[in-house]
Design a protein around this motif. Structure first.
Motif, mmCIF file in Angstrom:
data_model
loop_
_atom_site.group_PDB
_atom_site.id
_atom_site.type_symbol
_atom_site.label_atom_id
_atom_site.label_comp_id
_atom_site.label_asym_id
_atom_site.label_seq_id
_atom_site.Cartn_x
_atom_site.Cartn_y
_atom_site.Cartn_z
ATOM 1 N N GLN A 160 0.848 -1.190 0.000
ATOM 2 C CA GLN A 160 0.000 0.000 0.000
ATOM 3 C C GLN A 160 0.888 1.246 0.000
ATOM 4 O O GLN A 160 1.181 1.816 1.043
ATOM 5 C CB GLN A 160 -0.925 -0.009 1.223
ATOM 6 C CG GLN A 160 -1.869 -1.190 1.271
ATOM 7 C CD GLN A 160 -2.828 -1.204 0.094
ATOM 8 O OE1 GLN A 160 -3.540 -0.239 -0.136
ATOM 9 N NE2 GLN A 160 -2.832 -2.296 -0.648
ATOM 10 N N TRP A 161 1.323 1.663 -1.182
ATOM 11 C CA TRP A 161 2.172 2.839 -1.318
ATOM 12 C C TRP A 161 1.338 4.092 -1.053
ATOM 13 O O TRP A 161 0.228 4.209 -1.569
ATOM 14 C CB TRP A 161 2.766 2.910 -2.725
ATOM 15 C CG TRP A 161 3.662 1.765 -3.063
ATOM 16 C CD1 TRP A 161 3.355 0.660 -3.813
ATOM 17 C CD2 TRP A 161 5.026 1.596 -2.664
ATOM 18 N NE1 TRP A 161 4.436 -0.174 -3.902
ATOM 19 C CE2 TRP A 161 5.487 0.375 -3.206
ATOM 20 C CE3 TRP A 161 5.903 2.363 -1.901
ATOM 21 C CZ2 TRP A 161 6.774 -0.095 -3.013
ATOM 22 C CZ3 TRP A 161 7.193 1.890 -1.708
ATOM 23 C CH2 TRP A 161 7.624 0.681 -2.263
ATOM 24 N N PRO A 162 1.826 5.046 -0.284
ATOM 25 C CA PRO A 162 1.061 6.258 0.038
ATOM 26 C C PRO A 162 1.118 7.308 -1.083
ATOM 27 O O PRO A 162 1.598 8.425 -0.900
ATOM 28 C CB PRO A 162 1.721 6.755 1.324
ATOM 29 C CG PRO A 162 3.150 6.305 1.203
ATOM 30 C CD PRO A 162 3.081 4.970 0.492
ATOM 31 N N LEU A 163 0.612 6.922 -2.249
ATOM 32 C CA LEU A 163 0.568 7.827 -3.394
ATOM 33 C C LEU A 163 -0.756 8.581 -3.392
ATOM 34 O O LEU A 163 -1.811 7.977 -3.149
ATOM 35 C CB LEU A 163 0.695 7.035 -4.698
ATOM 36 C CG LEU A 163 2.072 6.458 -5.008
ATOM 37 C CD1 LEU A 163 1.977 5.328 -6.023
ATOM 38 C CD2 LEU A 163 2.989 7.562 -5.519
ATOM 39 N N PRO A 165 -4.151 10.207 -4.881
ATOM 40 C CA PRO A 165 -5.002 9.743 -5.985
ATOM 41 C C PRO A 165 -4.563 10.359 -7.318
ATOM 42 O O PRO A 165 -4.273 11.556 -7.402
ATOM 43 C CB PRO A 165 -6.399 10.239 -5.597
ATOM 44 C CG PRO A 165 -6.335 10.407 -4.110
ATOM 45 C CD PRO A 165 -4.921 10.795 -3.792
ATOM 46 N N GLY A 166 -4.466 9.513 -8.331
ATOM 47 C CA GLY A 166 -4.093 9.974 -9.665
ATOM 48 C C GLY A 166 -2.608 10.139 -9.900
ATOM 49 O O GLY A 166 -2.192 10.443 -11.022
ATOM 50 N N VAL A 167 -1.777 9.949 -8.887
ATOM 51 C CA VAL A 167 -0.322 10.094 -9.041
ATOM 52 C C VAL A 167 0.300 8.716 -9.228
ATOM 53 O O VAL A 167 0.062 7.807 -8.438
ATOM 54 C CB VAL A 167 0.314 10.797 -7.818
ATOM 55 C CG1 VAL A 167 1.833 10.784 -7.918
ATOM 56 C CG2 VAL A 167 -0.208 12.211 -7.692
ATOM 57 N N LEU A 168 1.088 8.586 -10.287
ATOM 58 C CA LEU A 168 1.847 7.360 -10.518
ATOM 59 C C LEU A 168 3.289 7.619 -10.121
ATOM 60 O O LEU A 168 3.803 8.727 -10.304
ATOM 61 C CB LEU A 168 1.782 6.950 -11.988
ATOM 62 C CG LEU A 168 0.420 6.485 -12.475
ATOM 63 C CD1 LEU A 168 0.459 6.214 -13.976
ATOM 64 C CD2 LEU A 168 -0.016 5.234 -11.723
ATOM 65 N N PRO A 169 3.972 6.603 -9.607
ATOM 66 C CA PRO A 169 5.364 6.826 -9.207
ATOM 67 C C PRO A 169 6.268 6.998 -10.417
ATOM 68 O O PRO A 169 5.995 6.484 -11.500
ATOM 69 C CB PRO A 169 5.714 5.557 -8.431
ATOM 70 C CG PRO A 169 4.830 4.513 -9.012
ATOM 71 C CD PRO A 169 3.546 5.228 -9.365
ATOM 72 N N ASN A 170 7.356 7.712 -10.216
ATOM 73 C CA ASN A 170 8.394 7.866 -11.213
ATOM 74 C C ASN A 170 9.347 6.683 -11.026
ATOM 75 O O ASN A 170 10.029 6.589 -10.006
ATOM 76 C CB ASN A 170 9.120 9.197 -11.000
ATOM 77 C CG ASN A 170 10.228 9.417 -11.992
ATOM 78 O OD1 ASN A 170 10.323 8.736 -13.009
ATOM 79 N ND2 ASN A 170 11.084 10.382 -11.697
ATOM 80 N N ILE A 171 9.367 5.767 -12.006
ATOM 81 C CA ILE A 171 10.226 4.578 -11.901
ATOM 82 C C ILE A 171 11.055 4.446 -13.166
ATOM 83 O O ILE A 171 10.681 4.943 -14.228
ATOM 84 C CB ILE A 171 9.413 3.283 -11.647
ATOM 85 C CG1 ILE A 171 8.385 3.052 -12.755
ATOM 86 C CG2 ILE A 171 8.744 3.318 -10.300
ATOM 87 C CD1 ILE A 171 7.629 1.745 -12.621
#
Length: 187
Positions: A160-163, A165-171
């Motif tokens: 459960q990553w604390p992102l 809503p609507g934000v995708l991680p930069n990977i």
């Protein structure tokens, strides 16, 4: 567990430890020993030899992980010296009672917390602040040929990553190609 210089907190994965060093402060600022081998061994019961220090800088919502090495398996003592991250480990040790479980802890420059990540766990973090500097000591040298990556969003593990809503991680591409839990080699 604690001694006079370190407070040790158990996690849901029993040998993953959150470590809080004693911080001495006054109007000038603060001082803390970030690592002392004798205090670490007394507080944790672990006699660890570190061979490499690593330092990374990342921008907000960067996700690095979930990495581990099949050979030259590393234990890690991790901490943040600027900003804050959500630090995560996943237990890959088949004989462990916490096999397949994950633990996430916020580490920041403000809380001075560290986490001991024993060998046999996948590790990664998500940057929560505008930027973050992440330092970690390892018990073995980096061996790129044996590095493996668990998919950061694997539904079986269910981190459960604390992102927001609507934000995708930069990977990066390597992390985007992480393996599913079912395809992942285990210890």
């Amino acid at each position: 567990m604690s001694n006079t210089k370190l407070k040790i907190e158990q996690t849901a994965i029993p040998d993953v430890l959150v470590i809080e060093p004693k911080v001495f402060g006054d109007e000038r600022g603060w001082f803390s020993e970030s690592f002392n081998a004798i205090d670490f061994a007394q507080a944790t019961g672990l006699d660890i030899q570190f061979v490499q220090d690593n330092h990374s800088f990342s921008r907000q919502w960067t996700l690095r992980g979930m990495h581990f090495q099949q050979e030259h398996v590393q234990g890690k003592l991790v901490r943040v010296v600027a900003g804050s991250v959500f630090d995560v480990v996943v237990d890959l040790r088949q004989a462990s009672p916490s096999f397949g479980k994950w633990v996430g802890v916020e580490l920041s420059a403000q809380n001075h917390r560290q986490m001991w990540v024993p060998p046999g766990l996948a590790h990664g973090f998500l940057v929560l602040s505008e930027t973050a500097e992440f330092l970690y000591k390892t018990t073995d040298y980096y061996h790129p040929q044996s590095e493996v990556c668990l998919a950061w969003n694997d539904p079986t593990v269910g981190i459960q990553w604390p992102l927001p809503p609507g934000v995708l991680p930069n990977i990066n591409a390597k992390d985007a190609a992480g393996l599913s839990w079912d395809a992942l080699p285990k210890f």
